[in-house]
Design a protein around this motif. Structure first.
Motif, PDB file in Angstrom:
ATOM      1  N   ALA A  70       2.704  11.681   3.920  1.00  0.00           N
ATOM      2  CA  ALA A  70       2.378  10.607   2.973  1.00  0.00           C
ATOM      3  C   ALA A  70       1.135  10.952   2.161  1.00  0.00           C
ATOM      4  O   ALA A  70       1.067  10.646   0.969  1.00  0.00           O
ATOM      5  CB  ALA A  70       2.183   9.294   3.723  1.00  0.00           C
ATOM      6  N   ALA A  73       2.462  13.234  -0.506  1.00  0.00           N
ATOM      7  CA  ALA A  73       3.484  12.620  -1.342  1.00  0.00           C
ATOM      8  C   ALA A  73       2.943  11.486  -2.213  1.00  0.00           C
ATOM      9  O   ALA A  73       3.518  11.189  -3.255  1.00  0.00           O
ATOM     10  CB  ALA A  73       4.626  12.101  -0.472  1.00  0.00           C
ATOM     11  N   CYS A  74       1.868  10.877  -1.824  1.00  0.00           N
ATOM     12  CA  CYS A  74       1.326   9.739  -2.584  1.00  0.00           C
ATOM     13  C   CYS A  74       0.364  10.164  -3.681  1.00  0.00           C
ATOM     14  O   CYS A  74      -0.195   9.321  -4.371  1.00  0.00           O
ATOM     15  CB  CYS A  74       0.655   8.755  -1.628  1.00  0.00           C
ATOM     16  N   HIS A  75       0.126  11.450  -3.857  1.00  0.00           N
ATOM     17  CA  HIS A  75      -0.800  11.941  -4.887  1.00  0.00           C
ATOM     18  C   HIS A  75       0.017  12.468  -6.076  1.00  0.00           C
ATOM     19  O   HIS A  75       0.512  13.590  -6.041  1.00  0.00           O
ATOM     20  CB  HIS A  75      -1.667  13.060  -4.310  1.00  0.00           C
ATOM     21  N   PRO A  76       0.161  11.683  -7.162  1.00  0.00           N
ATOM     22  CA  PRO A  76       1.044  12.085  -8.270  1.00  0.00           C
ATOM     23  C   PRO A  76       0.482  13.188  -9.163  1.00  0.00           C
ATOM     24  O   PRO A  76       1.208  13.736  -9.986  1.00  0.00           O
ATOM     25  CB  PRO A  76       1.206  10.789  -9.065  1.00  0.00           C
ATOM     26  N   LYS A 112       7.998   9.083  -6.518  1.00  0.00           N
ATOM     27  CA  LYS A 112       8.400   7.810  -5.929  1.00  0.00           C
ATOM     28  C   LYS A 112       8.392   7.971  -4.415  1.00  0.00           C
ATOM     29  O   LYS A 112       8.918   8.950  -3.884  1.00  0.00           O
ATOM     30  CB  LYS A 112       9.790   7.431  -6.419  1.00  0.00           C
ATOM     31  N   ASN A 113       7.778   7.007  -3.729  1.00  0.00           N
ATOM     32  CA  ASN A 113       7.713   7.051  -2.276  1.00  0.00           C
ATOM     33  C   ASN A 113       8.107   5.702  -1.709  1.00  0.00           C
ATOM     34  O   ASN A 113       7.407   4.715  -1.899  1.00  0.00           O
ATOM     35  CB  ASN A 113       6.298   7.415  -1.805  1.00  0.00           C
ATOM     36  N   LEU A 115       8.273   3.054   1.034  1.00  0.00           N
ATOM     37  CA  LEU A 115       7.380   2.782   2.163  1.00  0.00           C
ATOM     38  C   LEU A 115       8.145   2.519   3.452  1.00  0.00           C
ATOM     39  O   LEU A 115       7.544   2.325   4.496  1.00  0.00           O
ATOM     40  CB  LEU A 115       6.458   1.613   1.821  1.00  0.00           C
ATOM     41  N   HIS A 126      12.195   6.913   5.426  1.00  0.00           N
ATOM     42  CA  HIS A 126      11.262   6.885   4.301  1.00  0.00           C
ATOM     43  C   HIS A 126      11.655   8.004   3.347  1.00  0.00           C
ATOM     44  O   HIS A 126      11.715   9.158   3.753  1.00  0.00           O
ATOM     45  CB  HIS A 126       9.831   7.092   4.797  1.00  0.00           C
ATOM     46  N   SER A 128      11.166  10.227  -0.322  1.00  0.00           N
ATOM     47  CA  SER A 128      10.199  10.665  -1.334  1.00  0.00           C
ATOM     48  C   SER A 128      10.976  11.375  -2.439  1.00  0.00           C
ATOM     49  O   SER A 128      11.703  12.326  -2.171  1.00  0.00           O
ATOM     50  CB  SER A 128       9.186  11.638  -0.732  1.00  0.00           C
ATOM     51  N   TYR A 130      10.824  13.650  -5.856  1.00  0.00           N
ATOM     52  CA  TYR A 130       9.892  14.591  -6.474  1.00  0.00           C
ATOM     53  C   TYR A 130      10.468  15.139  -7.774  1.00  0.00           C
ATOM     54  O   TYR A 130      11.666  15.145  -7.997  1.00  0.00           O
ATOM     55  CB  TYR A 130       9.541  15.732  -5.514  1.00  0.00           C
TER      56      TYR A 130
END
Length: 171
Positions: A70, A73-76, A112-113, A115, A126, A128, A130
């Protein structure tokens, strides 16, 4: 002699770190060429001509929540190096004839992730999504595909498909 290829399993890596058993599914992007319709006087038919490569999007479904995944994956704004390593088996009439590795590396940013999806008595999943800007695919150590959107590089089985186009535009 007829041969059949099969891939039954793979390992997923993020920035060189194996994610063994953490991914339920890894969907590589579909390589799609945009097509421009062409009609002309004297032509009975309409044809489509390749005009570029569409944006490459893939998805990973994780079989649980992993904080280290996460965090990436949460760092665009930070690209990661994704890698899928698979075992390609070739069968013929005598059985298993050969096994080689298939390695696909993707430079990607997550867009897009999910939750998570939670249901009673079921494991959460969950996903993700990319966006890929670079892809390299190797079979038994031989590069069969290389694409880089930033440098206009597109190489198929050792042939630089866009070499002339890059020369023509002064790149």
């Amino acid at each position: 002699m007829s041969q059949i290829n099969a891939i039954y399993n793979a390992s997923v890596y993020i920035d060189g770190n194996i994610q063994l058993g953490k991914a339920a599914e890894f969907k590589l992007p579909e390589f799609e060429f945009s097509q421009d319709e062409h009609k002309g006087l004297g032509m009975v038919g309409t044809i489509k001509l390749p005009s570029g490569v569409e944006a490459l999007e893939g998805e990973i479904t994780w079989n649980s929540f992993y904080p280290e995944v996460a965090a990436k994956a949460c760092h665009p704004f930070k690209a990661v190096q994704l890698m899928v390593r698979a075992n390609l088996q070739t069968f013929d009439a005598r059985g298993l004839a050969r096994e080689v590795h298939v390695v696909t590396m993707v430079t990607a940013t997550f867009s897009k992730n999910a939750l998570g999806t939670f249901k009673p008595k079921e494991k959460s999943e969950h996903s993700s999504t990319y966006q890929a800007s670079e892809i390299r695919q190797m079979v038994d150590g031989r590069e069969v595909l290389y694409y880089n959107a930033y440098t206009n590089a597109y190489i198929v089985n050792g042939v630089d498909v866009l070499a002339q186009m890059r020369r023509n535009i002064g790149q």
